[in-house]
Motif scaffolding. Structure first.
Motif, mmCIF file in Angstrom:
data_model
loop_
_atom_site.group_PDB
_atom_site.id
_atom_site.type_symbol
_atom_site.label_atom_id
_atom_site.label_comp_id
_atom_site.label_asym_id
_atom_site.label_seq_id
_atom_site.Cartn_x
_atom_site.Cartn_y
_atom_site.Cartn_z
ATOM 1 N N LYS A 1 44.143 49.497 47.673
ATOM 2 C CA LYS A 1 43.623 50.850 47.942
ATOM 3 C C LYS A 1 42.201 50.765 48.470
ATOM 4 C CE LYS A 1 46.497 53.255 44.491
ATOM 5 N NZ LYS A 1 47.142 52.098 43.830
ATOM 6 N N TRP A 2 41.289 50.296 47.631
ATOM 7 C CA TRP A 2 39.913 50.136 48.092
ATOM 8 C C TRP A 2 39.847 49.051 49.167
ATOM 9 C CZ3 TRP A 2 35.456 52.456 45.559
ATOM 10 C CH2 TRP A 2 34.224 52.102 46.129
ATOM 11 N N ALA A 3 40.626 48.015 48.955
ATOM 12 C CA ALA A 3 40.691 46.900 49.911
ATOM 13 C C ALA A 3 42.152 46.495 50.060
ATOM 14 C CB ALA A 3 39.846 45.732 49.410
ATOM 15 N N PRO A 4 42.518 45.886 51.187
ATOM 16 C CA PRO A 4 43.926 45.556 51.430
ATOM 17 C C PRO A 4 44.536 44.589 50.423
ATOM 18 C CG PRO A 4 42.655 45.465 53.474
ATOM 19 C CD PRO A 4 41.675 45.610 52.357
ATOM 20 N N SER A 5 43.733 43.645 49.923
ATOM 21 C CA SER A 5 44.265 42.624 49.029
ATOM 22 C C SER A 5 44.775 43.226 47.724
ATOM 23 C CB SER A 5 43.189 41.582 48.714
ATOM 24 O OG SER A 5 43.619 40.701 47.703
ATOM 25 N N ALA A 6 45.987 42.841 47.316
ATOM 26 C CA ALA A 6 46.549 43.318 46.052
ATOM 27 C C ALA A 6 45.775 42.761 44.865
ATOM 28 C CB ALA A 6 48.028 42.916 45.961
ATOM 29 N N ASP A 7 45.072 41.641 45.065
ATOM 30 C CA ASP A 7 44.320 40.980 43.996
ATOM 31 C C ASP A 7 42.884 41.489 43.899
ATOM 32 O OD1 ASP A 7 44.175 38.791 41.985
ATOM 33 O OD2 ASP A 7 42.708 37.936 43.376
ATOM 34 N N TYR A 8 42.518 42.435 44.746
ATOM 35 C CA TYR A 8 41.120 42.884 44.832
ATOM 36 C C TYR A 8 40.572 43.329 43.476
ATOM 37 C CZ TYR A 8 37.065 45.726 46.155
ATOM 38 O OH TYR A 8 35.810 46.264 46.247
ATOM 39 N N GLY A 9 41.239 44.272 42.827
ATOM 40 C CA GLY A 9 40.751 44.775 41.548
ATOM 41 C C GLY A 9 40.789 43.734 40.455
ATOM 42 N N GLN A 10 41.859 42.917 40.421
ATOM 43 C CA GLN A 10 41.956 41.863 39.423
ATOM 44 C C GLN A 10 40.822 40.861 39.580
ATOM 45 O OE1 GLN A 10 45.879 40.307 40.019
ATOM 46 N NE2 GLN A 10 46.894 42.151 39.257
ATOM 47 N N SER A 11 40.431 40.607 40.827
ATOM 48 C CA SER A 11 39.333 39.684 41.083
ATOM 49 C C SER A 11 38.016 40.228 40.538
ATOM 50 C CB SER A 11 39.197 39.422 42.584
ATOM 51 O OG SER A 11 38.028 38.678 42.869
ATOM 52 N N ILE A 12 37.804 41.528 40.672
ATOM 53 C CA ILE A 12 36.569 42.127 40.131
ATOM 54 C C ILE A 12 36.478 41.873 38.632
ATOM 55 C CG2 ILE A 12 35.380 44.313 39.665
ATOM 56 C CD1 ILE A 12 36.490 45.346 42.334
ATOM 57 N N VAL A 13 37.592 42.090 37.940
ATOM 58 C CA VAL A 13 37.611 41.896 36.491
ATOM 59 C C VAL A 13 37.497 40.418 36.142
ATOM 60 C CG1 VAL A 13 38.981 42.177 34.388
ATOM 61 C CG2 VAL A 13 38.962 43.982 36.128
ATOM 62 N N ARG A 14 38.307 39.603 36.769
ATOM 63 C CA ARG A 14 38.396 38.175 36.425
ATOM 64 C C ARG A 14 37.131 37.402 36.800
ATOM 65 N NH1 ARG A 14 42.453 37.058 39.652
ATOM 66 N NH2 ARG A 14 41.078 36.359 41.350
ATOM 67 N N ASP A 15 36.633 37.631 38.002
ATOM 68 C CA ASP A 15 35.563 36.799 38.542
ATOM 69 C C ASP A 15 34.156 37.359 38.333
ATOM 70 O OD1 ASP A 15 37.608 35.138 39.514
ATOM 71 O OD2 ASP A 15 37.758 36.301 41.369
ATOM 72 N N TYR A 16 34.066 38.612 37.938
ATOM 73 C CA TYR A 16 32.752 39.246 37.833
ATOM 74 C C TYR A 16 32.560 39.990 36.508
ATOM 75 C CZ TYR A 16 32.745 38.198 42.812
ATOM 76 O OH TYR A 16 32.811 37.547 44.014
ATOM 77 N N LEU A 17 33.374 40.989 36.245
ATOM 78 C CA LEU A 17 33.156 41.848 35.085
ATOM 79 C C LEU A 17 33.257 41.092 33.764
ATOM 80 C CD1 LEU A 17 32.634 44.679 33.992
ATOM 81 C CD2 LEU A 17 35.107 45.102 34.105
ATOM 82 N N THR A 18 34.211 40.191 33.653
ATOM 83 C CA THR A 18 34.370 39.443 32.401
ATOM 84 C C THR A 18 33.105 38.664 32.061
ATOM 85 O OG1 THR A 18 36.766 39.245 32.702
ATOM 86 C CG2 THR A 18 35.723 37.664 31.226
ATOM 87 N N GLY A 19 32.520 38.033 33.049
ATOM 88 C CA GLY A 19 31.286 37.286 32.821
ATOM 89 C C GLY A 19 30.124 38.181 32.458
ATOM 90 N N LEU A 20 30.046 39.337 33.110
ATOM 91 C CA LEU A 20 28.970 40.282 32.794
ATOM 92 C C LEU A 20 29.058 40.730 31.338
ATOM 93 C CD1 LEU A 20 27.977 43.345 35.031
ATOM 94 C CD2 LEU A 20 27.814 43.364 32.550
ATOM 95 N N LEU A 21 30.267 41.116 30.909
ATOM 96 C CA LEU A 21 30.443 41.611 29.544
ATOM 97 C C LEU A 21 30.169 40.539 28.497
ATOM 98 C CD1 LEU A 21 33.681 43.735 30.081
ATOM 99 C CD2 LEU A 21 31.387 44.616 29.615
ATOM 100 N N ALA A 22 30.384 39.281 28.866
ATOM 101 C CA ALA A 22 30.187 38.185 27.916
ATOM 102 C C ALA A 22 28.756 37.675 27.883
ATOM 103 C CB ALA A 22 31.128 37.027 28.260
ATOM 104 N N THR A 23 27.910 38.182 28.764
ATOM 105 C CA THR A 23 26.533 37.693 28.851
ATOM 106 C C THR A 23 25.730 38.089 27.614
ATOM 107 O OG1 THR A 23 26.534 37.788 31.263
ATOM 108 C CG2 THR A 23 24.384 37.818 30.180
ATOM 109 N N GLN A 24 25.041 37.124 27.072
ATOM 110 C CA GLN A 24 24.168 37.353 25.925
ATOM 111 C C GLN A 24 22.726 37.473 26.397
ATOM 112 O OE1 GLN A 24 25.351 37.686 22.684
ATOM 113 N NE2 GLN A 24 27.366 37.598 23.661
ATOM 114 N N VAL A 25 22.042 38.458 25.893
ATOM 115 C CA VAL A 25 20.630 38.645 26.245
ATOM 116 C C VAL A 25 19.784 37.905 25.214
ATOM 117 C CG1 VAL A 25 18.773 40.312 26.580
ATOM 118 C CG2 VAL A 25 21.108 40.885 27.270
ATOM 119 N N PRO A 26 18.938 36.974 25.640
ATOM 120 C CA PRO A 26 18.107 36.233 24.684
ATOM 121 C C PRO A 26 17.245 37.175 23.847
ATOM 122 C CG PRO A 26 17.967 35.269 26.878
ATOM 123 C CD PRO A 26 18.688 36.570 27.033
#
Length: 225
Positions: free
Chosen positions: A144-169
């Motif tokens: 929808k936003w982009a042609p790739s069917a994996d587009y949204g899954q990539s946002i979660v897998r490759d970006y959002l998961t790491g952001l949510l797991a980040t610890q602030v010193p």
């Protein structure tokens, strides 16, 4: 009910986490700084800012850009103009006057997909009513936003998961004595003896007390007895 990662809702990460995550991924300084706008507008609109920020990281290579859209577009999500066009055509992509407007357009476009009503002027050039509510989750943005069917899954897998797991010193602990600041201020003002050998927990000698009282007497202008 949609399953997956909701686009709408309150933030599940802090802006400090976002900045720390961006720094750990060698993000451009502009990308780190724009996080504050995402968190402020996300709260106002009702869109999870960490979702939009993770998408922006994917679309702009953490603010390094490098594609047909460069930094001067203030376009943080690859939004196209109303007419659209080829992804390789820079003129098919929207230009915004500043980061505030560019981020607002991004958040409004996400809100449209998520079915969230927005108030105020619409700066999203592709705020088409037929898109409303067609992707309530990040995963559903694929195709929808982009042609790739994996587009949204990539946002979660490759970006959002790491952001949510980040610890602030945690900030460094303040191990100073509870009276250290008062001690330093009185010494700087000349009310204490220049004796650095005494511990703040050590008992005061009679001479030290006499000296302190005498200095305070002079400071307040008390008459001699």
């Amino acid at each position: 009910m949609s399953t997956g990662t909701a686009i709408a809702g309150p933030a599940l990460a802090t802006v400090e986490q976002a900045r720390q995550w961006a720094q750990s991924r060698s993000a451009a300084q502009a990308f780190i700084e724009v996080a504050a706008i995402y968190w402020r507008l996300g709260t106002d609109i009702g869109i999870r800012p960490e979702v939009a920020y993770a998408q922006s990281a994917k679309e702009t290579a953490f603010g390094r850009f490098g594609g047909v859209v460069d930094r001067s577009f203030h376009n943080w999500c690859g939004l196209k103009t109303t007419e659209g066009g080829s992804s390789s055509d820079p003129n098919a992509h929207a230009r915004f006057p500043d980061d505030e407007t560019g981020v607002l357009a991004h958040m409004q476009h996400l809100a449209l997909y998520a079915g969230v009503e927005v108030t105020g002027p619409i700066v999203d050039p592709r705020h088409f009513s037929f898109l409303r509510g067609t992707a309530e989750t990040v995963e559903a943005l694929g195709g929808k936003w982009a042609p790739s069917a994996d587009y949204g899954q990539s946002i979660v897998r490759d970006y959002l998961t790491g952001l949510l797991a980040t610890q602030v010193p945690a900030p460094p602990a303040d191990n100073r004595h509870w009276a250290q600041q008062a001690h330093d201020e009185l010494r700087a003002a000349g009310y204490l003896l220049n004796d650095h050998s005494q511990s703040l927990d050590a008992p005061a000698t009679e001479g030290m007390v006499i000296e302190l009282v005498n200095r305070l007497r002079k400071a307040i202008g008390a008459p001699d007895i």
